[in-house]
Motif scaffolding. Structure first.
Motif, PDB file in Angstrom:
ATOM      1  N   GLN A   1      11.864  30.712  14.033  1.00  0.00           N
ATOM      2  CA  GLN A   1      11.820  31.925  14.837  1.00  0.00           C
ATOM      3  C   GLN A   1      10.713  31.843  15.884  1.00  0.00           C
ATOM      4  OE1 GLN A   1      11.626  35.030  11.842  1.00  0.00           O
ATOM      5  NE2 GLN A   1      13.850  35.043  11.615  1.00  0.00           N
ATOM      6  N   THR A   2      10.811  32.707  16.904  1.00  0.00           N
ATOM      7  CA  THR A   2       9.919  32.610  18.064  1.00  0.00           C
ATOM      8  C   THR A   2       8.961  33.789  18.136  1.00  0.00           C
ATOM      9  OG1 THR A   2      11.606  31.411  19.316  1.00  0.00           O
ATOM     10  CG2 THR A   2       9.824  32.422  20.578  1.00  0.00           C
ATOM     11  N   VAL A   3       7.695  33.458  18.373  1.00  0.00           N
ATOM     12  CA  VAL A   3       6.653  34.468  18.553  1.00  0.00           C
ATOM     13  C   VAL A   3       6.077  34.299  19.958  1.00  0.00           C
ATOM     14  CG1 VAL A   3       4.419  35.341  17.767  1.00  0.00           C
ATOM     15  CG2 VAL A   3       6.079  34.463  16.098  1.00  0.00           C
ATOM     16  N   ALA A   4       6.038  35.371  20.738  1.00  0.00           N
ATOM     17  CA  ALA A   4       5.455  35.341  22.081  1.00  0.00           C
ATOM     18  C   ALA A   4       3.978  35.718  21.998  1.00  0.00           C
ATOM     19  CB  ALA A   4       6.189  36.304  23.001  1.00  0.00           C
ATOM     20  N   VAL A   5       3.168  35.031  22.802  1.00  0.00           N
ATOM     21  CA  VAL A   5       1.720  35.288  22.833  1.00  0.00           C
ATOM     22  C   VAL A   5       1.256  35.376  24.282  1.00  0.00           C
ATOM     23  CG1 VAL A   5       1.278  34.148  20.623  1.00  0.00           C
ATOM     24  CG2 VAL A   5       1.187  32.806  22.741  1.00  0.00           C
TER      25      VAL A   5
ATOM     26  N   ILE B   1       0.122  31.075  10.666  1.00  0.00           N
ATOM     27  CA  ILE B   1      -0.171  29.722  11.133  1.00  0.00           C
ATOM     28  C   ILE B   1      -1.500  29.288  10.531  1.00  0.00           C
ATOM     29  CG2 ILE B   1       1.048  30.005  13.333  1.00  0.00           C
ATOM     30  CD1 ILE B   1      -1.711  30.353  14.681  1.00  0.00           C
ATOM     31  N   THR B   2      -1.830  28.013  10.715  1.00  0.00           N
ATOM     32  CA  THR B   2      -3.149  27.504  10.353  1.00  0.00           C
ATOM     33  C   THR B   2      -3.757  26.852  11.576  1.00  0.00           C
ATOM     34  OG1 THR B   2      -2.452  27.076   8.078  1.00  0.00           O
ATOM     35  CG2 THR B   2      -4.456  25.980   8.838  1.00  0.00           C
TER      36      THR B   2
ATOM     37  N   GLY C   1       6.606  26.103  11.128  1.00  0.00           N
ATOM     38  CA  GLY C   1       7.959  26.155  11.645  1.00  0.00           C
ATOM     39  C   GLY C   1       8.204  27.168  12.740  1.00  0.00           C
ATOM     40  N   LEU C   2       7.198  27.959  13.071  1.00  0.00           N
ATOM     41  CA  LEU C   2       7.361  28.957  14.127  1.00  0.00           C
ATOM     42  C   LEU C   2       7.343  28.307  15.509  1.00  0.00           C
ATOM     43  CD1 LEU C   2       5.023  31.828  12.824  1.00  0.00           C
ATOM     44  CD2 LEU C   2       7.534  31.792  12.796  1.00  0.00           C
TER      45      LEU C   2
END
Length: 286
Positions: A143-147, A167-168, A187-188
């Protein structure tokens, strides 16, 4: 002949006057004469600001508090994070109210500008939002996360994701973290966008990390709608009033700084934003 003598006398007098002004400082230089101070103090103070909550807070000061302090305040709204600093540096406006210290430090370094903070006002907690998911646990690999795509807000966003286990980051990464500093994305996928456009991107991504002011403008309520929200305690991202170096002691700026840290403004912030914007008064970090 008499006409020439008259013109010569006038020229001599003008030269003497100019020399006197040069020695004493012109009236257009507020630091050089009392008349200049008075002239500057009577001029409207023009402050650039993001529409919400910055301009809202300034307009509250303008309508409810400024007249009592003899301050003529004008608020000029900007919808990006570059023009307010550029206009302040060039003297087109007297100061601005939209940013935090990490962003200003990065901006000054990259643009060779000389803008300094005056007084902290509030904190807008950065939040992770989604129109497709109800909880952090719903975000899965692929899946996609916008920043935000600017240096400091992207780093801030990545720390928020890391603090919430999505995340790490590599060990020792600071506030200027970037996508290459992710040691485990779990996996993001990530999409970098201009901060102001992130609310509009919510329909196209699984989640987005959005600055508090832009979230509010988009009718999101950070304290209720965010899947994850920054903590206020010890947060270095307080937003402040800023000016070009050398203008910190302008009497009008000092009056505005006092009003922005007043009990009336604290109550306005608490009553209006109900935790989505938090008062954070005091001296900015060095």
């Amino acid at each position: 002949m008499r006409q020439n003598t008259k013109l010569t006398a006038v020229a001599a007098a003008t030269a003497a006057l100019a020399l006197g002004l040069t020695a004493c400082g012109s009236s257009s230089d507020p630091a050089s004469s009392g008349q200049g101070d008075e002239a500057t103090a009577s001029k409207p103070l023009v402050i650039g600001a993001s529409p919400t909550p910055h301009a809202d807070i300034l307009n509250f000061v303008k309508t409810e508090l400024a007249a009592k302090e003899g301050l003529k305040l004008e608020v000029k709204e900007f919808t990006d994070y570059v023009l307010p600093n550029t206009a302040t540096q060039q003297g087109q406006i007297d100061g601005n109210f939209f940013q935090h210290k990490p962003y200003l430090d990065d901006f000054n370094q990259k643009n060779k500008t000389d803008i300094v903070p005056v007084v902290n006002v509030h904190l807008e907690p950065l939040g992770l939002y989604s129109k497709k998911h109800q909880a952090l646990s719903d975000l899965k690999a692929g899946q996609t996360v916008a920043v935000p795509n600017d240096t400091t807000n992207e780093g801030r966003a990545l720390h928020l994701l890391a603090d919430n286990g999505l995340i790490t980051l590599k060990e020792g990464v600071g506030t200027d973290a970037k996508l290459s500093d992710i040691s485990d994305a779990k996996g993001l996928e990530f999409k970098e966008l201009e901060a102001a456009t992130l609310p509009r991107a919510l329909n196209d991504v699984d989640a987005a990390v959005i600055n508090g002011n832009y979230a509010i403008e988009a009718d999101l309520e950070p304290s209720k709608d965010a899947l994850a929200l920054e903590k206020g305690e010890g947060n270095p991202y307080a937003n402040f009033l800023a000016v070009k170096r050398g203008n910190e002691k302008d009497a009008r700026i000092q009056k505005l700084a006092k009003l922005l840290n007043s009990p009336e403004v604290q109550k306005y912030i608490e009553d209006t934003y109900k935790g989505s914007v938090i008062p954070a008064f005091g001296t900015p970090q060095a």
